[in-house]
Structures are given as C-alpha cells and as structure tokens.
Design a protein around this motif. Sequence first.
Motif, PDB file in Angstrom:
ATOM      1  N   VAL A  44      -3.845  -5.130  -3.098  1.00 50.88           N
ATOM      2  CA  VAL A  44      -3.156  -6.389  -2.822  1.00 50.88           C
ATOM      3  C   VAL A  44      -2.423  -6.832  -4.075  1.00 50.88           C
ATOM      4  CG1 VAL A  44      -3.391  -8.798  -2.141  1.00 50.88           C
ATOM      5  CG2 VAL A  44      -4.865  -7.061  -1.111  1.00 50.88           C
ATOM      6  N   CYS A  54       0.717  -5.939   0.452  1.00 50.01           N
ATOM      7  CA  CYS A  54      -0.361  -4.963   0.265  1.00 50.01           C
ATOM      8  C   CYS A  54       0.207  -3.550   0.285  1.00 50.01           C
ATOM      9  CB  CYS A  54      -1.399  -5.055   1.378  1.00 50.01           C
ATOM     10  SG  CYS A  54      -2.111  -6.667   1.631  1.00 50.01           S
ATOM     11  N   TRP A  92      -1.087 -10.031   2.478  1.00 45.17           N
ATOM     12  CA  TRP A  92      -2.369 -10.723   2.398  1.00 45.17           C
ATOM     13  C   TRP A  92      -2.165 -12.182   2.021  1.00 45.17           C
ATOM     14  CZ3 TRP A  92      -4.874 -13.401  -1.469  1.00 45.17           C
ATOM     15  CH2 TRP A  92      -6.234 -13.671  -1.261  1.00 45.17           C
TER      16      TRP A  92
END
Length: 882
Positions: free
Chosen positions: A205, A172, A161
Amino acid sequence: MSSVNDIRSAYLGFFQKNGHEVVPSSPLVPRNDPTLMFTNAGMVQFKDYFTGRIGAPYPRATTSQKCVRAGGKHNDLDNVGYTARHHTFFEMLGNFSFGDYFKERAIELAWTLITKEFGLPKDKLLVTVYHTDDEAFDLWKKIAGLADEKIIRIPTSDNFWQMGDTGPCGPCSEIFYDHGDHIPGGPPGSPEEDGDRFIEIWNLVFMQYEQIAPGNRVPLPKPSIDTGMGLERVAAVLQGVHDNYDIDLFRALIRASVEATGVPAEGAARASHRIIADHLRASSFLIADGVLPSNEGRGYVLRRIMRRAMRHAHILGAADPLLWRLVPALVREMGQAYPELVRAEPLITETLRLEEIRFRRTLARGLTLLDEATSGFAEGSTLDGETAFKLYDTYGFPLDLTQDALRARGIGVDTDTFQSAMERQKAEARANWSGSGDTATETVWYPLRDRLGATEFLGYSAEAAEGKVLALVRDGAEIESASAGEPVSIVVNQTPFYGESGGQVGDAGRIETEQGAIIAIEDTQKKADGLFVHIGKVEQGTVEMGDAVRLSVDHARRGAIRSNHSATHLLHAALRTVLGDHVAQKGSLVAPDRLRFDFSHPKPIDETELGTIEDIANAVVLQDAPVVTRLMDRDEAMGSGAMALFGEKYGDEVRVVTMGERDGKPYSVELCGGTHVGRTGEIGLVTLVGESAVAAGVRRVEALTGKAARDYLETQDKRLKAVAAALKVRPEEAAERVAILVEERRRLEKELADAKKKLALGGGGQAAGDGVREVGSVRYLGRVVEGIAPKDLKGLVDDAKKSVGSGIVAFVGVSDDGKAALVVGVSEDLLGRYNAVDLVRAGSEVLGGKGGGGRPDMAQAGGPDGARAGEALAAIETVLAA
C-alpha cells in the motif's frame, strides 16, 4: 526454509538487515482503535503513526502480526475448513515506512525478498497496480523487469486502500503467484479472477494522499508504506502446496486431531479436522490475550469459534471433550514465536475443557430441533433465515453451527433474511457488538430493564390506559424532559400499546400528560426482554420524568392489525388443509395495511389451490365464530394440539388462540401473544394478492382484509372493465384477447429483430462482408449499427466473422440515449497476433468508457459517447495498422 517458523524468521530477519525495527505482534484486542472488535491487519498497531497523531519512534518497522477475522465487517468464519485459504486466525507479515522510503524502495525490497531470499521463480509472478498509478507500473518494469502483460492495471477499490471515509489513503500493488494451469482460474482483472490459480501473496500500500472529504484528496507531506503478506499463503507457495492446510503447521495440528479421534482426515472428516485445527489457533490466542467466552461482544465471538470446533469434534465421534487435549500440539508449533501461548497454556486448556463440557449438554437438543425444522428438506434446499435466527435466539445455536450442521445434507441457509432478523430484534444487539455508535443506542435498554422491570401489557383487553413515565430516552441516553418538536422514546409502567413482536408491528397512537403535553407515538418496540418503548415526537408542551399520563392506541389502526393477524391464523390453517401438514410458519408480517405469511412448501401454489385456500378462510370468516383466548400451561397446550411456532420463546404459561370450526372440530388453534378480533366476522373478507418464493422450500402469500380487500377488488374490477373497453370486448373475454395480442406482438418483435440484424449485416443487396478493408496485414470490418440491442451485438459479430473469414470485426451499436456498446471479434487464426480485449479497450477509451473485458477472440465494452462511434472504429484500425 521449509517450515512456517523458518519463513517468519527469514522475513523479519531480511527487513531487520534492511534497517527495520522488529516490533512484536500487538494483542488481538486493539489498544488504539475502539471501533475494531479484533486486530485484523498488520497496520492496526501503527495507525496513530500513519495519521500523525503520534510520532513514530522509528522510521521503519517490520512485524508478524497475529490477526482474527471472525466478526463484524471482516468475517471469514463461515468459509473456514471448506476452502484452501480462509482462516479465523492468521499471521500477517508486514514492513512499514513512516515517511521514510516510498514506492521504489518498497518494490525493490519486496522483489528482492521473494525472488532472491525466498527463491520464487519470476515467471510464476505477476503484479497489479492501480490503473492510474503509472509510477508504480514503470517501477515494476525497471526493478523486476516484468513484461507489460505481467503488470495488470486494476481500476477498482481492490487496488486503492483507504483507512476510512477520511484520512490517509493511496494506491496498492499486489503480488500474485501462479499455481499453474492445472488449477482453474484466471489472472486478476479477468472474468475468471475468482479461481484459485493466481493467488495474492503480498499487498503493498502506497500511502500518498489524505482524504479530507469526498472529492477532496491532497498529497501527504510524508508518503508512507504499509504492506501485508499472509504467512500461511506464502508458506503454501514455498512448501510447494496449493492448500494452506497442507503446510507443516496445519499438518501437525491436524495430525494431533486425527490421533486424538482415531478418524483419518479423509472424505467428510477432512473439513472437520481443518476446522478444529484453525479454531484451536484462534481460540487459544484469544484466550491468551484476555478474551473469555461469554454471551456478548468479543467473548461471544470466541464462544462461536470454540463451539463450531466442538461441534465438529462431535461429528468426528469424540466421546469426550477434545480441544483442550490439542493445546500442547499448538504450543509446540507456535510457542517459541509467541511466548504468551506458553504462559497462558493452563488457562487455555481449562477454558476449552469447561466450555466443551457445557456445550455438549445443549448440542444434542439443538441438533434435534434443527432436524425437526428441516424434516423433508431435499438436497439443494434452503432453510429460511427466520428459522435459523430463532434457533440461535432461543437455543444459543449460532448461524455458522446451523450452516455446518446442514452442509453435509446439501442444505443452505438464507443468511440475508437471518441478518434482517438480527437487525429487527435489536434486543440481541449485545450479543453482536460491533464497536459502533449504534450499540450505545441499544444498550441503554438493558440497565433500564434491570432497574424498572418489565412493562405490564394491558392491550389484550384495552386500547386506553393510564400510566407513569419511568424513563425518557433520546440518542441512546436518558433525559429528564422533552419539549415540543423533539423526538423521544418513553417507557411507562403499564401500557395498552403492543410492542412489535411475533411478526405483528407495534402500535401507534398518543400519550397525554396531566399538564397538557401531547406526544404522538409512531411505533412501539419491545426491548431487553419485556421493556415496551413508545417512540414518538412531542407535539405540544413538555413531558417530564414521573409524569402521570394517559395512553391511547390508534383504534382504527389497531383494528386493521387485529383483522390481519386473525386472518393470518386462518390462512395458516387453510394452507395446511389444502397443501398438507408439512406447512409450517417460517415468518410473517402483520401490519395495518396488509399481511404476509411465509411457510414451508416445496413448489409454487397454482391458481386452483390459491382459490380453495381463500374460500376456506372466508368460510370461517362468514361463521362469525368467537375468537377464544385461553391461558394454559405450556405442556397442556401442546398436548391439546395447539400449534407452536418453531423457535418462539414460550414461558410456563402460554396464550392459546382458537377460532372457527370445520368438520365439528376447532379449526385454528395456535400459541400466540398477538392481538386478535373478537369474532371472525370482524375480518370482513380475506383476499390473496400475491404468492411467491422466499427461499428454496419456502413460499410466501400476501393478503388483504376488510376494507383494504374490498378496495383492492373494486380497483381490479375497474381495471378489468377499462381493459375490456379498450379491446372492445366483454370483460369475460379480455384475457383471451390479450393473450392473442401478446403472441402477435412477440412474432412481430422477432421479425423486426431479424430484419434489423440483416440490415446491420448489409441487407438490401449489400453483402455481409462489404466494407472489409486491408489494414496492415489483416482484413478489418468496422461498422456502426443502430437499432440493435447490446445483447445482440455479439451474435452480429459472430455472423460477420464467418462472412469475413480470416480477419477482425468491430461493431459499435448506438442506442437512442446516445450511449454506445462495442464488440470486437478476432478470427481464430489471428489470435496469436491480436487480442480482442486489447482492441476493445482502445475503442472504449474513445467512447468515454473504462476498460472492457472478454476473451481473446471476443470482447465487449461500452461508453457514454455514442457520437464518437466512428472514431472508436478508427482507433481500433490505428492499432491494427501499427
């Protein structure tokens, strides 16, 4: 825990018990990010905490964030109602750590919640990690006890991400739920990953880096956590359904729609009820957050959503406005969690009611026009994007409404061409506000148009004129002057320069001031409904606001454009003569060097038809007939048989262009605002140089005129003579001779390919199975082959497998440029012990490749280092021997 409200409460309560601050959802209009049209993720309101611009008031937070994705980059509108999981409005459950806990705690909390609090069976879950994130991989094994095959490494950006080109970023880890083998689809990373069996329910994340610049990434001093779980998706899982629209929330809204219309949510009506339920949510929450329907920006997106739902109310046969009557059902379902819905209920109700009354007045007319545009279209056809855009631009019919109206007939829309048309006609940029800097550049023209009025166009009768500089613009802002070497856009009170429109490109030329400044004009555009903008660069001196100027159009360029535009009209008429009256213009380009004409026609045009079309157009050219232009009342013009282009804007007074004669009648009669030759003979010659498909039911012809056509034919003649000389035949015999040579080459290529395959399999006295060795407890054939195309390797491995019998076959093909292709095959009896995908990846790594893919019995990969082909085969052998 069966209801959506229960799940939301349980999620927030779990994280509150674990030290997280429960933070209310932020509004759908972002407070801290002007680049976003709507809040589209849970982290938006915490963006400044993650970047460090503002210190977080708490180390941990949890939210249920309302989100909208119906405009700009994140736009799910077109799919809503027809898939199981697309929504314009959705809720994103999330937990966040601002430099507090990191991967281990995040994974522990996630696993505890979904397996213990939510009770999801572990054997239905699998996770993905970024392919280099060994830490996350090991933590999932340690905390969740997942087997290696349940932790999938993903090498793409799906599992990494980034906030933008710079800023916080990190790998992630996504959690997937397996809905069962009765649903098509494969796990993430597999060729079948786009199926619906394995559904992502939660994304973790791990923000651990900062992207300083491309290629420059450094660790963050305080790594953070940002997660997002789709409430509707997890509700479907917990309620034992596969489809989000079968959860309790949507069942209640759809039930209200069914009761109000009296139409069951079955068959074709099923999608309409779903669209109404989804769009009711999005519209109501947007209105509650202060967005009202309008013709630009966020208000326009809201209007699109509302009108799409209202269109489906019309499809269901609702005689009166429907959506406003469903608001109480929505408030009952969601008002407790979102009290702003309760407060705004009167505003939401009245806004929906009035908008639907207005929309119904124009819906019938728009649908009639769309039916006319697609008359004769068969199922599987595609409406060209230019027509869809004109329907939108002229009658306010958004693309999604056009798509919905045609979907039931199995007709698609060329969305790429539609988007190109949107870009080309920048005057509608305000209706598609994207929150970017480009908007500022375009929006400068609207206040100028209001202040200065429309530019008077003199170019029908003149190529030179005098005028006065009314505005100078650079980079989206007005300026007082521009000097030598500087780019500038100039608006004058009157001009002979044609502004790009109707397929005809804008004029070029020069502007000179009384003080001696010279501006080279490269293009002319129409902006903001009638403002002609001359785009160029100052060559000498300084041009200032208020200067008196002389404008001169490039005569040769204008002449070529005129010829091509008039030829376009002749080709249009010739196409209708030869192919039929169904031919209608779907787009065109009139440039100085060529013309392009798109039109409705269901199949390719053969050479005989093309020749006839060209002959007819040139016959009218040879008539040297006058090109007559008349200003007429629009209704009178249409009554006289003048052809109008579907979707073009025509005022009460229109220009009717007539040219040529055939069978005692005017040949071409069209409504047109472009520039044309005085007589057809000025065109000189029309030569067709291309015919192709643009979309289903739409063809394109390309042509040249005048000198360009003559030059093209001369070049073609020289080429033909050169080919004939090389073949030692007369020009008229060249085509037949080439056909013979092509057939001979095909035969030789096939023979060569067959020979190479035989050689690779051990030709020349060596059996195909020679070289098979016992490795571990299996038979293994590994071979490096050269001169075999990568596409042929799989067939080669298949043949070798038959020869080997029970065993494993691995072939590496090395190309002339040193790259390698690797294919591994596993016989059926060994599939329980060996997987071709695992084996091919072992070999690919040696070749410098990344991963590989395929089926358990056949997989392929590649790599740049063909010199290590033997080592790659040895690597596979090592795996087998282990």
